[in-house]
Design a protein around this motif. Structure first.
Motif, PDB file in Angstrom:
ATOM      1  N   ASP A   1       0.823  -1.213   0.000  1.00  0.00           N
ATOM      2  CA  ASP A   1       0.000   0.000   0.000  1.00  0.00           C
ATOM      3  C   ASP A   1       0.853   1.257   0.000  1.00  0.00           C
ATOM      4  OD1 ASP A   1       0.858  -0.090   2.583  1.00  0.00           O
ATOM      5  OD2 ASP A   1      -1.111  -0.462   3.476  1.00  0.00           O
ATOM      6  N   VAL A   2       2.174   1.073   0.002  1.00  0.00           N
ATOM      7  CA  VAL A   2       3.062   2.209  -0.208  1.00  0.00           C
ATOM      8  C   VAL A   2       4.367   1.694  -0.816  1.00  0.00           C
ATOM      9  CG1 VAL A   2       4.041   2.125   2.129  1.00  0.00           C
ATOM     10  CG2 VAL A   2       4.125   4.269   0.843  1.00  0.00           C
ATOM     11  N   ILE A   3       4.940   2.497  -1.703  1.00  0.00           N
ATOM     12  CA  ILE A   3       6.194   2.101  -2.351  1.00  0.00           C
ATOM     13  C   ILE A   3       7.236   3.162  -2.021  1.00  0.00           C
ATOM     14  CG2 ILE A   3       7.327   1.819  -4.596  1.00  0.00           C
ATOM     15  CD1 ILE A   3       4.543   0.792  -5.586  1.00  0.00           C
ATOM     16  N   MET A   4       8.401   2.712  -1.540  1.00  0.00           N
ATOM     17  CA  MET A   4       9.427   3.670  -1.158  1.00  0.00           C
ATOM     18  C   MET A   4      10.692   3.383  -1.951  1.00  0.00           C
ATOM     19  SD  MET A   4      12.130   4.838   0.738  1.00  0.00           S
ATOM     20  CE  MET A   4      12.400   6.600   0.821  1.00  0.00           C
ATOM     21  N   THR A   5      11.311   4.433  -2.462  1.00  0.00           N
ATOM     22  CA  THR A   5      12.545   4.228  -3.218  1.00  0.00           C
ATOM     23  C   THR A   5      13.462   5.450  -3.112  1.00  0.00           C
ATOM     24  OG1 THR A   5      13.500   3.748  -5.370  1.00  0.00           O
ATOM     25  CG2 THR A   5      11.521   5.106  -5.369  1.00  0.00           C
ATOM     26  N   GLY A   6      14.727   5.205  -3.251  1.00  0.00           N
ATOM     27  CA  GLY A   6      15.703   6.292  -3.310  1.00  0.00           C
ATOM     28  C   GLY A   6      16.131   6.545  -4.745  1.00  0.00           C
TER      29      GLY A   6
ATOM     30  N   ILE B   1       6.748   7.058  -2.268  1.00  0.00           N
ATOM     31  CA  ILE B   1       7.551   7.996  -1.491  1.00  0.00           C
ATOM     32  C   ILE B   1       8.987   7.937  -1.991  1.00  0.00           C
ATOM     33  CG2 ILE B   1       8.455   8.557   0.802  1.00  0.00           C
ATOM     34  CD1 ILE B   1       5.920   7.408   2.000  1.00  0.00           C
ATOM     35  N   GLY B   2       9.539   9.085  -2.256  1.00  0.00           N
ATOM     36  CA  GLY B   2      10.919   9.129  -2.714  1.00  0.00           C
ATOM     37  C   GLY B   2      11.754   9.995  -1.794  1.00  0.00           C
ATOM     38  N   SER B   3      12.953  10.335  -2.256  1.00  0.00           N
ATOM     39  CA  SER B   3      13.849  11.132  -1.430  1.00  0.00           C
ATOM     40  C   SER B   3      14.348  12.330  -2.229  1.00  0.00           C
ATOM     41  CB  SER B   3      15.003  10.257  -0.961  1.00  0.00           C
ATOM     42  OG  SER B   3      15.562   9.599  -2.065  1.00  0.00           O
ATOM     43  N   ASP B   4      15.280  13.088  -1.687  1.00  0.00           N
ATOM     44  CA  ASP B   4      15.668  14.364  -2.295  1.00  0.00           C
ATOM     45  C   ASP B   4      16.216  14.233  -3.711  1.00  0.00           C
ATOM     46  OD1 ASP B   4      18.084  13.309  -0.570  1.00  0.00           O
ATOM     47  OD2 ASP B   4      18.916  14.572  -2.144  1.00  0.00           O
TER      48      ASP B   4
END
Ligand SMILES: Nc1ncnc2c1ncn2[C@@H]1O[C@H](COP(=O)(O)OP(=O)(O)OP(=O)(O)O)[C@@H](O)[C@H]1O
Ligand SMILES: [Mg+2]
Lengths: 298, 388, 237
Positions: free
Chosen positions: B223-228, B251-254
């Motif tokens: 239900d959520v995908i996070m990657t750099g 959700i990603g990062s800078d």
């Protein structure tokens, strides 16, 4: 998703990725077949195609003209490379030409960084290209199907060109025996220029697909595609056009296959494993899957 | 006219003690920047350098730090190559740099940082976010960007607060930065979330169809995908993800705080990422952006410009505190800095291992524009320890 | 004025001096043969004449023009071409494609169809093998294809480098017959041969090359009876 469906989906994935690699490898192979040189600056032609799209969008060029414009610029770039960098070295050995192409690649990257930007430039691609459609239970991305379609269309067109036109036949002849091709009264410069223009066109198409996928153009983006193209071309048999296409699909299949089957803990070694597989193939078939083209060069 | 004799004296002294190069004026702060003007890191170092330059011009135009100490920037292109970075760093140190600036990545910064450490010179990476960088080098190495662990603490907490329970992580072993979902994982699991799948990718691979197919077949679904991941990987990934009909929030990062992300159109709608700051009307970043536009004629296209500005503001604060441009005194002062007002955030080095305490902004992409989700410094107790 | 006039030609391969002094002339309508031992410099001379090798020294005049140093493609377009030693057909191309590319100088137009018909008449064997890959032809067929390919550029002067090399006697016969027929079609021929007997039978005149230089020349009849030629190449006494 059921196992079977996943398998089929991954096959589509492999076909699409392999197609992109095939186009790239074909671009390298066309020039290699005629001149016996690997043009490492091939990747920068992709980059230039990308910048063309970027500047065309910024400059409000009508969308319908952007693709032809980018392809034209890619072809012209390849032709200029030949004219400016490689023609003066005609007849030099493959190593000299290879190193020259490295230099061309480096100079272009430097120019992009200094004259355009070190930062990636966004290339907004129309939403119609980022969508997907369903075929039964399968989701097929528009870009994905576009790259499969583009691959087959380009291979088809190239085949027609090589079989039906004088220039096409001349390119195939030059790939076998360049001096004898000249004995037919064919102008060496024209044949070589045509080979570069074709490789430029192929690079342009690959570049557009590449850009459509990544959404930005970056001064250094040409390196990876040319590396993949090189591996695929070697795999297929360097200078062998059919081999380049098959090599591209083969590489795509290896990469997708490993991604799909390797357990998580081994995933970090995926590229190493993929390259080992390539080396393994070459150990058994040093000339590549389809044999390298043997030819008498200018 | 006070300077000339000092200069000559310094040169004479250098000759006497056998130094081959001439140190700068005794009351200038000599900043040696061994950063990447070309190559793979130029995308970050070149903007950071622009920000630094803006701050330096500003300070020098006002008569120098505290009206006393001008800043002299010595720049050497490290060409995104670790070996070249070390060579450039050593040359700059030999050339009298009191502070060293290293590239926006841990790898070249480690080598250069070690030279600075040995010479007793404080070193700052322009924008490396690896929290392990100071650990790998020593007490003279500082970072200048919210650390990976700090950013992901904020984003993991946000994910939990948003009600997400099952996360999928996409990371690349190619750099330590792209492994940052591991920090996210630590915090997310600590707060009760579950990681239902994770995959690796190779940077630049373009094709994410295999990963996307896997995400589709996850059970329970993520239900959520996070990657750099960042350019070109992130755009390629999210396009293929959305094309496959997967609608889970990302959700990603800078790394994706870049114009490309905002030009992606529908596929990027709703993407949330952590970054160093957010320009709200009237806040310091907004003021900085206006100042930059006035000075250069163009809007800053990346946060790295403001981050470069921050770096010089930190140096300014340290020199003020030390009331000296002596390398040892400047270094000692940096370690005591608290709440330095930069363009992006307030910055504190006191009590840290060299990774500054900074705020993290969570930004959401809404119709091609940025919208602030929240801005906060994370609870230090939640922040995972740096992984080497 | 001779159709071809080669004056004290010298050709090097780097430091190797392969041709030192070759001079010869060919009059329009003639069949001229060049004889010589292996390595004498015959092929090198022919390649230099058509511009495939750089000329170190000497001059080549063709059809009233000085063509020394001109590019091969330009020389071919002037009406001088070479069927190289070892055939050098384009193996992965079909018979038809080999012939088509042979007509590259002819531009578009009705001429090509007529040329094509003429080739099919001269080389009936090729007519039935249009779509076959050239590399799969027999040696004799390949040689015929190589000659036909050269003829597609409508040469005034055809240089043939050992057209009978490695062929069975009956095919050799056929090739020599063909050379005679070509003369009938108005094509002048300069042929390098190891089959000295047959070459001198069809030729008007001949040259003998040895160690990179022309050492002997004369009419075919003269050469046939020359004791040097007999001793060196004809296995006599
Ligand atoms: N590419 C080359 N590089 C160096 N030397 C060469 C090359 N080609 C030919 N030679 C040398 O030049 C000399 C002349 O060779 P050429 O092929 O002209 O002889 P030829 O008279 O045609 O012999 P043959 O009857 O065997 O065909 C020989 O000594 C040969 O070894
Ligand atoms: Mg010979």
């Amino acid at each position: 998703m059921a196992e079977m469906e996943i398998l089929i989906q991954q096959c589509v994935n492999a076909l699409s990725l392999g197609g992109t690699y095939a186009l790239l490898a074909l671009g390298l192979a066309v020039v290699f077949s005629v001149l016996g040189m690997i043009n490492f600056a091939h990747g920068e032609i992709l980059t230039i195609a990308g910048y063309t799209v970027f500047f065309a969008i910024v400059g409000n060029v009508p969308p319908i003209l952007i693709v032809p414009l980018a392809l034209l610029v890619a072809m012209a770039t390849a032709a200029l490379m030949e004219r400016i960098a490689f023609r003066p070295l005609r007849g030099a050995n493959g190593t000299t030409l290879l190193i020259t192409s490295f230099a061309v690649s480096g100079i272009l990257q430097m120019l992009f960084q200094n004259l355009i930007s070190t930062r990636p430039r966004p290339v907004p691609i129309s939403a119609s290209l980022t969508g997907a459609f369903n075929v039964g239970p399968f989701h097929i991305g528009v870009i994905q199907s576009l790259s499969i379609f583009a691959t087959f269309a380009m291979v088809g067109l190239l085949t027609l060109f090589l079989k039906r036109t004088m220039l096409g036949i001349a390119i195939r002849a030059a790939a076998v025996d360049f001096p004898t091709t000249r004995l037919m009264g064919l102008r060496a410069n024209r044949v070589i220029l045509a080979a570069f223009a074709i490789s430029g066109l192929l690079a342009g198409v690959s570049g557009l697909l590449w850009i459509a996928q990544r959404g930005s153009v970056d001064p250094l983006m040409g390196f990876l595609p040319v590396l993949k193209a090189f591996i695929a071309a070697i795999l297929g048999g360097i200078g062998n056009l059919t081999g380049a296409v098959i090599g591209g699909f083969f590489l795509g299949a290896i990469e997708i296959g490993l991604q799909a089957v390797l357990p998580e803990s081994v995933q970090p070694f995926r590229d190493a494993i993929a390259l080992s597989l390539v080396v393994l193939v070459l150990l058994y078939r040093p000339q590549g899957l389809f044999g390298a083209a043997h030819s008498v060069r200018p | 006219m006070k300077r000339v004799p000092v200069h000559i004296l310094a040169a004479g002294l250098a000759g006497l003690i056998g130094l081959s190069s001439i140190p700068a004026l005794a009351d200038d702060l000599v900043v040696g920047a061994a950063i990447s003007l070309t190559g793979g890191l130029a995308y970050a170092d070149v903007p950071a350098q622009k920000g630094m330059q803006l701050a330096i011009d500003e300070i020098n135009a006002a008569g120098g730090i505290g009206g006393k100490y001008k800043i002299e920037l010595k720049l050497k292109d490290s060409r995104s190559d670790p070996a070249q970075t070390s060579v450039a760093a050593q040359e700059l140190i030999d050339d009298g740099a009191a502070v060293l600036v290293t590239p926006c990545d841990a790898d070249p910064s480690i080598g250069a940082g070690q030279m600075a450490q040995a010479a007793g010179v404080a070193a700052f990476s322009t924008c490396a976010s690896s929290p392990s960088l100071p650990l790998a080098v020593g007490d003279h190495m500082f970072t200048n960007f919210p650390g990976d662990n700090v950013q992901t603490t904020v984003s993991a907490k946000y994910a939990i607060d948003s009600g997400y329970k099952n996360a999928y992580l996409l990371m690349s072993p190619d750099t330590s930065y792209t492994m940052l979902p591991n920090y996210f994982k630590t915090v997310f699991e600590k707060l009760g979330g579950k990681v239902v799948g994770e995959d690796n990718y190779s940077m630049g691979q373009q094709d994410f169809s295999a990963q996307v197919t896997k995400i589709k077949s996850l059970s329970p679904a993520a239900d959520v995908i996070m990657t750099g991941a960042y350019e070109p990987d992130f755009p390629a990934f999210i396009k293929q993800l959305r094309a496959a009909g997967i609608t889970a929030p990302v959700i990603g990062s800078d790394g994706i705080d870049s114009p490309t992300t905002f030009a992606l159109g529908d596929v990027a709608e709703g993407v949330v990422f952590s970054t160093a700051g957010f320009a709200a009307p009237g806040n310091p970043l907004d003021a900085f952006n206006k100042k930059y536009k006035a000075a250069t004629g163009s809007d800053p296209d990346t946060i790295y410009i403001a981050i470069g500005y921050d770096l010089v503001k930190v140096l300014e604060a340290a020199v003020l505190k030390a009331d000296s441009v002596d390398r040892d005194k400047v270094w000692a002062a940096v370690r005591e800095l608290e709440n330095v007002q930069g363009a992006t955030s307030t910055i504190t080095y006191k009590g840290t291992d060299g990774v500054p305490l900074r705020q993290v902004a969570l930004v959401k992409v809404v119709k091609g524009n940025r919208e602030l989700v929240l801005q906060e410094a994370p609870d230090p107790a939640l922040v995972p320890a740096p992984k080497l | 004025m001779p159709l071809l006039e080669v004056e004290s030609l010298a050709v090097n391969y780097g430091p190797i001096k392969a041709v030192l002094n070759v001079g010869l002339t060919v009059e329009s309508g003639e069949i001229v043969t060049v004889l010589g031992a292996n390595g004498a410099g015959k092929s090198t001379s022919l390649q230099a004449i058509v511009g495939l090798l750089p000329i170190q020294q000497g001059r080549v005049r063709f059809d009233g023009h000085d063509i020394t140093g001109e590019s091969t493609e330009r020389i071919v377009r002037r009406g001088l071409t070479l069927t190289p030693e070892g055939r050098r057909i384009f193996a992965p191309l079909t018979v038809e494609e080999n012939l088509r590319i042979g007509a590259a100088t002819q531009g578009k137009g009705g001429d090509i169809a007529a040329l094509w018909d003429q080739m099919m008449e001269l080389f009936p064997i090729l007519a039935s093998r249009r779509k076959q890959l050239a590399g799969t032809l027999s040696g004799g067929e390949q040689q015929q294809l190589a000659i036909a390919r050269s003829l597609m550029s409508k040469p005034k002067l055809l240089l043939l480098d050992e057209p009978s090399l490695g062929l069975a006697p009956i095919v050799v016969e056929l090739i020599f017959d063909l050379i005679k027929r070509l003369r009938g079609l108005g094509i002048t021929i300069l042929v390098v041969e190891q089959n000295v007997h047959q070459a001198l039978d069809i030729a008007d005149r001949g040259y003998v090359v040895s160690g990179g230089s022309v050492v002997l020349s004369g009419t075919a009849a003269e050469l046939k009876t020359s004791p040097d030629v007999q001793k060196a190449y004809m296995g006599h006494g």
